[in-house]
Design an enzyme around this catalytic site. Sequence first.
Site, PDB file in Angstrom:
ATOM      1  N   ARG A 150       0.460  -1.308  -0.209  1.00 13.54           N
ATOM      2  CA  ARG A 150       0.401   0.182  -0.281  1.00 13.54           C
ATOM      3  C   ARG A 150       1.314   1.210   0.051  1.00 13.54           C
ATOM      4  O   ARG A 150       1.979   1.092   0.588  1.00 13.54           O
ATOM      5  CB  ARG A 150      -1.277  -0.181   0.598  1.00 13.54           C
ATOM      6  CG  ARG A 150      -1.659  -1.744   1.604  1.00 13.54           C
ATOM      7  CD  ARG A 150      -3.276  -1.611   3.054  1.00 13.54           C
ATOM      8  NE  ARG A 150      -3.437  -2.449   3.103  1.00 13.54           N
ATOM      9  CZ  ARG A 150      -3.532  -3.418   3.498  1.00 13.54           C
ATOM     10  NH1 ARG A 150      -1.974  -3.288   3.830  1.00 13.54           N
ATOM     11  NH2 ARG A 150      -4.194  -4.432   3.509  1.00 13.54           N
ATOM     12  N   LYS A 175      -1.669  -1.849   7.434  1.00 14.78           N
ATOM     13  CA  LYS A 175      -2.823  -1.942   7.748  1.00 14.78           C
ATOM     14  C   LYS A 175      -3.136  -3.012   8.704  1.00 14.78           C
ATOM     15  O   LYS A 175      -3.121  -4.008   8.749  1.00 14.78           O
ATOM     16  CB  LYS A 175      -3.981  -2.173   6.317  1.00 14.78           C
ATOM     17  CG  LYS A 175      -5.739  -1.553   7.015  1.00 14.78           C
ATOM     18  CD  LYS A 175      -6.175  -1.671   5.368  1.00 14.78           C
ATOM     19  CE  LYS A 175      -7.633  -1.238   5.761  1.00 14.78           C
ATOM     20  NZ  LYS A 175      -8.454  -1.687   4.532  1.00 14.78           N
ATOM     21  N   HIS A 240      -1.641   2.165  -5.890  1.00 16.28           N
ATOM     22  CA  HIS A 240      -3.285   1.492  -5.622  1.00 16.28           C
ATOM     23  C   HIS A 240      -3.136   0.292  -6.691  1.00 16.28           C
ATOM     24  O   HIS A 240      -3.384  -0.486  -6.634  1.00 16.28           O
ATOM     25  CB  HIS A 240      -4.312   1.836  -4.838  1.00 16.28           C
ATOM     26  CG  HIS A 240      -4.290   0.419  -3.719  1.00 16.28           C
ATOM     27  ND1 HIS A 240      -4.202   0.352  -2.669  1.00 16.28           N
ATOM     28  CD2 HIS A 240      -5.938   0.144  -4.301  1.00 16.28           C
ATOM     29  CE1 HIS A 240      -4.709  -0.606  -2.103  1.00 16.28           C
ATOM     30  NE2 HIS A 240      -5.624  -0.977  -2.795  1.00 16.28           N
ATOM     31  N   ARG A 243      -0.172  -2.036  -6.933  1.00 18.55           N
ATOM     32  CA  ARG A 243      -1.182  -3.560  -5.878  1.00 18.55           C
ATOM     33  C   ARG A 243      -1.837  -4.335  -6.242  1.00 18.55           C
ATOM     34  O   ARG A 243      -1.224  -5.770  -6.217  1.00 18.55           O
ATOM     35  CB  ARG A 243      -1.186  -3.029  -4.730  1.00 18.55           C
ATOM     36  CG  ARG A 243      -1.560  -3.663  -3.738  1.00 18.55           C
ATOM     37  CD  ARG A 243      -1.800  -3.448  -2.336  1.00 18.55           C
ATOM     38  NE  ARG A 243      -2.744  -3.501  -1.210  1.00 18.55           N
ATOM     39  CZ  ARG A 243      -2.067  -4.519  -0.327  1.00 18.55           C
ATOM     40  NH1 ARG A 243      -1.568  -4.682  -0.174  1.00 18.55           N
ATOM     41  NH2 ARG A 243      -3.084  -5.179   0.438  1.00 18.55           N
ATOM     42  N   HIS A 266      -4.003  -8.953   3.821  1.00 18.81           N
ATOM     43  CA  HIS A 266      -4.963  -8.474   4.269  1.00 18.81           C
ATOM     44  C   HIS A 266      -5.676 -10.038   5.334  1.00 18.81           C
ATOM     45  O   HIS A 266      -5.611 -10.809   5.393  1.00 18.81           O
ATOM     46  CB  HIS A 266      -6.438 -10.074   3.133  1.00 18.81           C
ATOM     47  CG  HIS A 266      -5.763  -9.138   1.594  1.00 18.81           C
ATOM     48  ND1 HIS A 266      -6.238  -9.261   0.469  1.00 18.81           N
ATOM     49  CD2 HIS A 266      -6.118  -7.551   1.697  1.00 18.81           C
ATOM     50  CE1 HIS A 266      -6.147  -8.034  -0.479  1.00 18.81           C
ATOM     51  NE2 HIS A 266      -5.502  -6.853   0.272  1.00 18.81           N
ATOM     52  N   TYR A 275      -9.756 -10.832  -6.508  1.00 19.86           N
ATOM     53  CA  TYR A 275      -8.848 -11.600  -7.321  1.00 19.86           C
ATOM     54  C   TYR A 275      -8.923 -12.583  -8.064  1.00 19.86           C
ATOM     55  O   TYR A 275      -8.790 -12.029  -9.789  1.00 19.86           O
ATOM     56  CB  TYR A 275      -7.728 -11.264  -6.838  1.00 19.86           C
ATOM     57  CG  TYR A 275      -6.593  -9.967  -6.081  1.00 19.86           C
ATOM     58  CD1 TYR A 275      -6.472  -9.176  -7.255  1.00 19.86           C
ATOM     59  CD2 TYR A 275      -6.664  -9.993  -4.891  1.00 19.86           C
ATOM     60  CE1 TYR A 275      -6.433  -8.255  -5.885  1.00 19.86           C
ATOM     61  CE2 TYR A 275      -6.580  -9.179  -4.657  1.00 19.86           C
ATOM     62  CZ  TYR A 275      -6.224  -7.601  -4.794  1.00 19.86           C
ATOM     63  OH  TYR A 275      -5.960  -6.220  -4.773  1.00 19.86           O
TER      64      TYR A 275
END
Length: 308
Positions: A150, A175, A240, A243, A266, A275
């Site tokens: 990120r 994150k 992004h 990414r 994640h 994805y």
Amino acid sequence: MGRLFGSLFHQTEELVMTPLRQRMSEDMQVRNFSLNTQLSYLRQVSLFARHFGKAPDLLGREDIRTYQVYLANEKKLAPNSIHIAIAALRFFFSVTLERDWVPAEVLPLPKKPQKLPIILSPDEVQHFLGCVLDLKHHAILTTCYAAGLRISEAVQLKPTDIDSQRMVVRVEQGKGQKDRYVMLSPKLLEILRDYWRMPRPKEWLFPGDRAGHPITRDAVGQACAKAHDLSRLSKPVTPHSLRHAFAVHLLEAGADVRTIQLLLGHRSLATTAHYLRIATNKVCATSSPFELLPRPAPTPPPAKPEYF
């Protein structure tokens, strides 16, 4: 008080804050919210207060409803942006103000459309990165793609996070306040070494214009936009989207979803599984059932009529 609560958002932290703002900030700190989340939530409550010209603790349910309609119909914010505003107001009213009504009932979350991001091909990524002319900007944008970071994670990297012995990059406090390791591409290591030899940064791998501070996300975004204009690519490009390309290219190369989840950081496997809807090689490798139907026998041309 409302104006003061709103106006202090952009001021530096050493200045005096209102008691209400200080209390909300402390409520988030004791819950170990990331600094980015704290700043985002404070800004959203500040915007809410400015909209009505009152201190936010003087506003109630009907004001919240009016504000939601304003964000959706007048500001025309995307559902993701409205989600952030609602999450901040939910926290403020339920935790900081301890309101006896349930904020989740008063502040419903808008349904997010399931839009698929536009993915750059490997050739497009290479072409785009070749258009990033500044050495530092090229290094950080290449890192976003090569390590799947990120932008908020890339700008916070330190030279000590690059482990050339184990060939990994340490992502500190990503994150969700979770550290993780991602692969260090030999090509990326070479680019980072070429970049590092010039300024030899010590505190931050990508220092900003302000002494002692890392490069800002806005600065990287502007560099990305400049390179995109130069590249003349028809697809949009942001840090992004690099990414996103990292994840899809790994998936198309045969990496399993669980590995990609760990690399991306994640929390939920379901987030990474999105994805699968984007990886076109999976789609192209699957035959249409139309191919299984028998080919119809060719219809002979109509016979010419015999007149004699």
